[in-house]
Design an enzyme around this catalytic site. Structure first.
Site, short mmCIF file in Angstrom:
data_model
loop_
_atom_site.label_atom_id
_atom_site.label_comp_id
_atom_site.label_asym_id
_atom_site.label_seq_id
_atom_site.Cartn_x
_atom_site.Cartn_y
_atom_site.Cartn_z
N ASP A 29 3.28 14.60 -22.61
CA ASP A 29 3.03 13.34 -23.64
C ASP A 29 3.71 12.35 -24.26
O ASP A 29 3.71 11.92 -25.52
CB ASP A 29 2.44 13.63 -24.93
CG ASP A 29 1.53 15.14 -24.78
OD1 ASP A 29 0.38 15.08 -23.49
OD2 ASP A 29 1.12 16.03 -25.17
N LYS B 109 3.13 8.06 -20.62
CA LYS B 109 3.03 8.00 -19.21
C LYS B 109 2.38 6.76 -18.57
O LYS B 109 1.94 6.27 -18.02
CB LYS B 109 2.91 9.67 -18.45
CG LYS B 109 4.51 10.11 -18.09
CD LYS B 109 4.19 11.67 -17.89
CE LYS B 109 3.12 12.71 -18.03
NZ LYS B 109 3.68 13.17 -19.55
N GLY C 226 -3.09 14.89 -20.00
CA GLY C 226 -3.98 14.01 -20.60
C GLY C 226 -3.11 12.83 -20.42
O GLY C 226 -2.33 12.06 -21.69
N HIS C 227 -3.55 11.62 -20.09
CA HIS C 227 -2.84 10.33 -19.77
C HIS C 227 -3.55 9.58 -20.52
O HIS C 227 -4.84 9.35 -20.03
CB HIS C 227 -2.50 10.14 -18.50
CG HIS C 227 -1.58 10.89 -17.47
ND1 HIS C 227 -0.84 10.61 -16.83
CD2 HIS C 227 -1.41 12.11 -18.62
CE1 HIS C 227 0.35 12.04 -16.39
NE2 HIS C 227 -0.09 12.94 -17.95
N GLN D 5 2.63 16.04 -16.58
CA GLN D 5 3.70 17.50 -17.85
C GLN D 5 5.14 16.53 -17.96
O GLN D 5 5.11 15.01 -18.19
CB GLN D 5 4.14 18.48 -17.54
CG GLN D 5 2.67 19.44 -17.41
CD GLN D 5 1.59 19.12 -16.00
OE1 GLN D 5 1.66 18.28 -15.14
NE2 GLN D 5 0.47 18.28 -16.58
P1 GDP Z 1 0.80 10.93 -21.60
O1 GDP Z 1 0.83 12.61 -21.66
O2 GDP Z 1 2.25 11.46 -21.52
O3 GDP Z 1 0.79 10.04 -20.84
O4 GDP Z 1 0.94 10.57 -23.27
P2 GDP Z 1 -0.43 11.07 -23.87
O5 GDP Z 1 -1.63 9.92 -24.06
O6 GDP Z 1 -1.08 12.46 -23.47
O7 GDP Z 1 0.22 10.49 -25.77
C1 GDP Z 1 0.90 9.19 -25.96
C2 GDP Z 1 -0.13 9.19 -27.01
O8 GDP Z 1 0.56 7.89 -27.53
C3 GDP Z 1 -0.84 8.29 -27.05
O9 GDP Z 1 -1.80 8.78 -27.66
C4 GDP Z 1 -0.78 6.74 -26.55
O10 GDP Z 1 -2.18 5.98 -26.93
C5 GDP Z 1 0.18 6.66 -27.07
N1 GDP Z 1 1.24 5.88 -26.90
C6 GDP Z 1 1.47 4.83 -26.38
N2 GDP Z 1 2.84 4.78 -26.33
C7 GDP Z 1 2.85 4.63 -27.71
C8 GDP Z 1 4.20 3.58 -28.02
O11 GDP Z 1 5.29 2.72 -28.08
N3 GDP Z 1 3.23 3.08 -29.25
C9 GDP Z 1 2.61 4.48 -29.77
N4 GDP Z 1 2.40 4.60 -31.34
N5 GDP Z 1 2.19 5.04 -29.71
C10 GDP Z 1 2.49 5.47 -28.72
P1 IMO Z 2 0.71 15.67 -20.21
O1 IMO Z 2 0.67 14.74 -18.39
C1 IMO Z 2 2.00 18.52 -22.95
C2 IMO Z 2 1.78 22.92 -21.74
C3 IMO Z 2 1.10 23.36 -22.27
C4 IMO Z 2 2.11 25.23 -22.60
C5 IMO Z 2 2.74 24.62 -21.23
C6 IMO Z 2 1.70 25.49 -19.63
O2 IMO Z 2 0.16 14.49 -20.58
O3 IMO Z 2 2.09 14.79 -20.09
P2 IMO Z 2 -0.70 24.75 -18.58
O4 IMO Z 2 -1.51 23.78 -18.83
O5 IMO Z 2 0.29 23.76 -17.35
O6 IMO Z 2 -1.24 26.80 -18.10
O7 IMO Z 2 0.50 24.73 -20.23
O8 IMO Z 2 2.83 23.27 -20.18
N1 IMO Z 2 1.26 21.03 -21.14
C7 IMO Z 2 1.42 19.74 -21.63
N2 IMO Z 2 2.43 19.76 -23.08
N3 IMO Z 2 1.32 17.31 -22.31
C8 IMO Z 2 0.97 17.73 -20.93
O9 IMO Z 2 0.48 16.90 -19.67
C9 IMO Z 2 0.88 19.30 -20.05
N4 IMO Z 2 0.44 20.37 -19.79
C10 IMO Z 2 0.77 21.70 -19.76
O10 IMO Z 2 0.87 22.59 -23.55
O11 IMO Z 2 2.42 25.07 -23.09
MG MG Z 3 -0.67 13.44 -22.72
#
Ligand code: GDP
Ligand code: IMO
Ligand code: MG
Length: 421
Positions: free
Chosen positions: A13, A16, A40-41, A222
């Site tokens: 998270d 990415k 979840g991207h 991840q």
């Molecule tokens: P990912 O899994 O690495 O793609 O990240 P996620 O989407 O799960 O979580 C990142 C969260 O931060 C999302 O809600 C994005 O919309 C938000 N986000 C990404 N970059 C920034 C930033 O620079 N500032 C803020 N405030 N939010 C951001």
């Molecule tokens: P993105 O790509 C954050 C965590 C789960 C759990 C562990 C194992 O959005 O960054 P799994 O479902 O793979 O068996 O879970 O890894 N986890 C993540 N945490 N972002 C993710 O993906 C994750 N994918 C798995 O919360 O602790």
């Molecule tokens: Mg994510």
């Protein structure tokens, strides 16, 4: 060397999805190499937020090719839902979204096994997203998996039934109630959606495109601290999230890799169980969570929040061979009087900078404090216009890691990005 990799350096998270979308105009091909719908991207443009789980984050650029590589595990039901939410017709999407014949399938019974294993673990549960990731990769490595290419075999249904039979035998030894039929309906509908797409030996495709000089961006899922080998085992996911995973997850040689971009938040978050040395179980942690909207994009769970962990960041940089750093979410810390970075650990009374094998042994973080800044930075597009305090914070990280921070993200929208030359 025209294949670049972008991956997370923390516990996932890091942002990415947003950055891959922002960088997509510079590439011809965007491809996922590991993980599955546990990811979840999120990405945002024109005031609309999109969340992708299986589909690469280049999909909103119509002229780009997106590839789901062999290292990914696919749940057809999730795939179908995601395709339907995207907007464009399947006929249009199939031209620019290609799926590896070798990607393994997540079966409905994998999801049930995931839930049964987690329940059985009680207090030691991983905090899995319960998407069936662990059981699907287990079947892959124990040579019992079903792959995308198998869908086209005449006896696919028979193969499916055999696999489910094996899973039901395992489930008999767990006290766990489940309704397989409920999952199966959506799953087989998903298989029909998948069949409308091109199944390709993508290792040839990617290598050929690379030879033609096309630029490829490999999108990690991840984060490094969730890598099955180098993360905080067993509180990890079941794939190699690190740069080496891009080679096995796409079928490319390390010689083709150019830049390896490492993305990190200006603080840390973790969702699920496991060690987190800099976790803040206090008001500051809640502030980071609330201001940063730190709730899981896949499960909605609140993310645990804490200060930036430099020993962990340096470990991730080392394991991946990071060439450039991208920092996200510094905007969330605007208004904090003091900001901290953990620069070393104290373990058993001794100071150290290495991540221990067993990190549930009571790590005490040692912090360096920095003055904060008050300015809202979300509108800034030039690095030099950032507050001095933030520039000092960035310089400290660069000096201590030896890697330049060439991109600073100041908000969730694709435009809220500072490229630093
Ligand atoms: P990912 O899994 O690495 O793609 O990240 P996620 O989407 O799960 O979580 C990142 C969260 O931060 C999302 O809600 C994005 O919309 C938000 N986000 C990404 N970059 C920034 C930033 O620079 N500032 C803020 N405030 N939010 C951001
Ligand atoms: P993105 O790509 C954050 C965590 C789960 C759990 C562990 C194992 O959005 O960054 P799994 O479902 O793979 O068996 O879970 O890894 N986890 C993540 N945490 N972002 C993710 O993906 C994750 N994918 C798995 O919360 O602790
Ligand atoms: Mg994510």
């Amino acid at each position: 060397m025209n294949i670049d990799i972008l991956l997370g350096l923390q516990w996932g998270d890091e942002g990415k999805g947003k950055i891959v979308d922002a960088l997509s105009p510079r590439y011809d091909v965007i491809t996922r190499f590991q993980g599955g719908p546990n990811a979840g991207h999120s990405l945002e443009f024109n005031n609309v937020k999109h969340v992708l789980h299986l589909i690469p984050s280049g999909i909103f650029h119509p002229e780009k090719l997106n590839i789901i590589g062999n290292g990914v595990v696919i749940d057809p039901a999730v795939f179908k839902k995601e395709i339907e939410e995207l907007g464009p017709s399947v006929a249009e999407l199939r031209k620019r979204l290609i799926i590896s014949t070798r990607a393994n399938l997540i079966l409905p019974s994998h999801r049930i096994l995931d839930a049964a294993y987690e329940l059985h673990k009680g207090n030691t549960k991983i905090g899995s997203t319960l998407k069936g990731i662990g059981p699907a990769y287990t079947d892959k490595t124990s040579r019992n998996g079903l792959r995308v290419g198998d869908i086209l075999r005449d006896n696919f249904k028979e193969l499916y039934n055999e696999h489910v039979k094996n899973h039901l035998t395992i489930l008999k030894s767990y006290k766990f109630e489940f309704d397989l039929k409920e999952y199966e309906k959506g799953w087989f509908e998903g298989i029909e959606t998948l069949k409308k797409f091109q199944f390709v030996n993508t290792e040839y495709l990617i290598n050929n495109l690379s030879q033609e000089g096309k630029r490829v961006l490999a999108e990690g899922a991840q984060g490094t601290m969730l890598d099955v080998d180098f993360g905080s085992y067993p509180f990890v996911t079941s794939s190699n999230t690190i740069s080496a995973g891009a080679c096995t997850g796409l079928g490319i040689s390390p010689r083709l890799i150019g830049e390896i971009f490492g993305i990190f938040k200006a603080y840390c978050t973790r969702v699920g169980s496991g060690p987190f040395p800099t976790e803040l179980n206090d008001e500051t942690g809640s502030e980071l969570r609330n201001i940063g909207h730190e709730f899981g994009a896949t499960t909605g769970r609140p993310r645990r929040c804490g200060w930036l962990d430099l020993p962990a960041l340096k470990y991730s940089i080392m394991i991946n061979g990071i060439t450039k750093l991208f920092m996200t979410k510094a905007d969330v810390m605007s208004g904090f009087n003091t900001i901290k970075i953990c620069t070393s650990y104290k373990i058993d009374g001794k100071e150290c900078v290495e991540l221990p094998f067993n990190d549930d042994s009571g790590i005490e973080p040692i912090y360096t404090s920095f003055p904060g800044w008050n300015e809202d930075i979300t509108g800034i597009r030039e690095f030099n216009e950032l507050p001095e305090a933030l520039k000092n914070f960035i310089e400290f990280i660069e000096t201590n890691t030896g890697v330049p921070i060439t991109l600073v993200s100041v908000g969730p929208d694709r435009k809220e990005t500072i490229f630093r030359s």
